[in-house]
Design an enzyme around this catalytic site. Structure first.
Site, PDB file in Angstrom:
ATOM      1  N   ALA A  13       0.894  -1.212   0.057  1.00 29.35           N
ATOM      2  CA  ALA A  13       0.154   0.067  -0.013  1.00 29.35           C
ATOM      3  C   ALA A  13       0.850   1.249  -0.109  1.00 29.35           C
ATOM      4  O   ALA A  13       2.054   1.347   0.641  1.00 29.35           O
ATOM      5  CB  ALA A  13      -0.983  -0.061   1.284  1.00 29.35           C
ATOM      6  N   ASP A  14       0.401   2.390  -0.844  1.00 31.01           N
ATOM      7  CA  ASP A  14       1.121   3.647  -0.323  1.00 31.01           C
ATOM      8  C   ASP A  14       0.140   4.445   0.755  1.00 31.01           C
ATOM      9  O   ASP A  14      -0.721   3.931   0.939  1.00 31.01           O
ATOM     10  CB  ASP A  14       1.403   4.264  -1.794  1.00 31.01           C
ATOM     11  CG  ASP A  14      -0.036   4.637  -2.459  1.00 31.01           C
ATOM     12  OD1 ASP A  14      -1.019   4.663  -1.880  1.00 31.01           O
ATOM     13  OD2 ASP A  14       0.010   5.017  -3.791  1.00 31.01           O
ATOM     14  N   SER A  15       0.688   5.717   0.640  1.00 30.24           N
ATOM     15  CA  SER A  15      -0.080   6.365   1.907  1.00 30.24           C
ATOM     16  C   SER A  15      -1.421   6.770   1.423  1.00 30.24           C
ATOM     17  O   SER A  15      -2.284   6.784   2.431  1.00 30.24           O
ATOM     18  CB  SER A  15       0.761   7.503   2.189  1.00 30.24           C
ATOM     19  OG  SER A  15       0.652   8.287   0.877  1.00 30.24           O
TER      20      SER A  15
END
Lengths: 247, 77
Positions: free
Chosen positions: B35-37
């Site tokens: 996941a990214d932010s």
């Protein structure tokens, strides 16, 4: 997919460029919400939208207040659905040379012209993220690039808006949300009509097109960025200034 | 209990586009599930919707693993 039926929120839509943008997005089939600083202004927006056969309404909004922005975005969402297109157009000027500029002249311009963009975007971004579609269009000014004596506050706010747009464009591009600025030059509106005549003539000499722009000529570019045709343009500032500034 | 755990895992798998069997209890959203932010914020939004709750930003920032998500929902049901 067009912007037909999508909710477009335009701040400062009572007259001038904001009104032209509201009508242009309405022409493309968007549901248009225009905001004004007074109830009278909101009523006049509702009227001109009705007259043009555009679905939508005018709302009274103080872009300088968190509470007002939160309340209006919620009301718009309840009445029309989540905002898909936001046009941050509301702006003020409090011109003064730096040696005389008061802190409140600085603060009010930064708050109304720049911090308002943060507030409006913050309020609408969740919905756009969820929808995997969004358009954020900020109405900047040629002054952001050129500077203008007596407008340090205004130029700072407008340049800030352009930097904000580039940063946000990088954040949300993967969610199919574009973020751009449109930077008008001298446009024939109430904001420029107050300028002294000789000042206006001097300005026109610096404009290759030899005339002031019309609000509709700015609205057309905003309309392009909002449409599907503009879907691959992001993080950019498009100048609409008759050639007075070329980068 | 297991019902909440299953629902949380299902949402995580959907939001992050991973297989449900990859969503193990100790998996970290960023390190293990890619996941990214922005994904993590959207994940919290999805959890809020599923469990009809509001997760304040300062709490949301702490939810970084599958276990922490399940614990949070369990504690706030």
């Amino acid at each position: 997919m067009s912007i037909e039926g999508k909710v477009a929120l335009i701040t400062g839509a009572t007259r001038g460029i904001g009104k032209a943008i509201a009508l242009e997005l309405g022409r493309q089939g968007a549901v248009v919400v225009g905001t004004a600083t007074s109830d009278n202004g909101a009523t006049s927006i509702t009227h001109y939208l009705q007259e043009a056969g555009v679905t939508g309404a005018g709302f009274c909004l103080d872009v300088g207040s968190n509470e007002s922005v939160g309340a209006v975005i919620k009301a718009v969402q309840d009445q029309f659905g989540p905002v898909a297109i936001i046009v941050n157009n509301a702006g003020i000027t409090r011109d003064n040379i730096m040696l005389r500029m008061k802190e409140d002249e600085w603060d009010s311009v930064l708050n109304t012209n720049l911090t308002s963009v943060y507030r409006m975007v913050k309020g609408c971004l969740r919905g756009m993220t969820k929808a995997r579609w969004g358009r954020i269009i900020n109405v900047s000014s040629v002054v952001a690039s050129m500077g203008n004596a007596g407008q340090a506050n205004y130029a700072a706010a407008k340049s800030g808006m352009e930097g904000f747009s580039r940063a946000l464009a990088r954040e949300v591009g993967s969610r199919n949300i574009t973020v751009n600025c449109v930077a008008p030059g001298f446009i024939d509106t109430d904001m420029t009509s107050g300028l002294p005549e000789e000042h206006k003539l001097a300005l026109q000499k610096q404009i290759p097109m030899g005339r002031l722009g019309q609000p509709e000529e700015v609205a057309a570019v905003v309309g392009f960025l909002a449409s599907d045709a503009g879907g691959y343009v992001t993080g950019d500032t498009i100048h609409v200034n008759g050639g007075m500034y070329m980068s | 209990m297991s019902n909440i755990e299953d629902r949380v895992k299902k949402i995580i798998a959907e939001q992050l586009g991973v297989k449900e069997e990859e969503v193990t209890i100790d998996a970290s959203f960023v390190e293990d599930l890619g996941a990214d932010s922005l994904d993590t914020v959207e994940l919290v939004m999805a959890l809020e919707e599923e469990f009809e709750t509001e997760i304040p930003d300062e709490e949301a920032e702490k939810i970084t693993t599958v276990r922490l998500a399940i614990d949070y929902i369990n504690a706030h049901q």
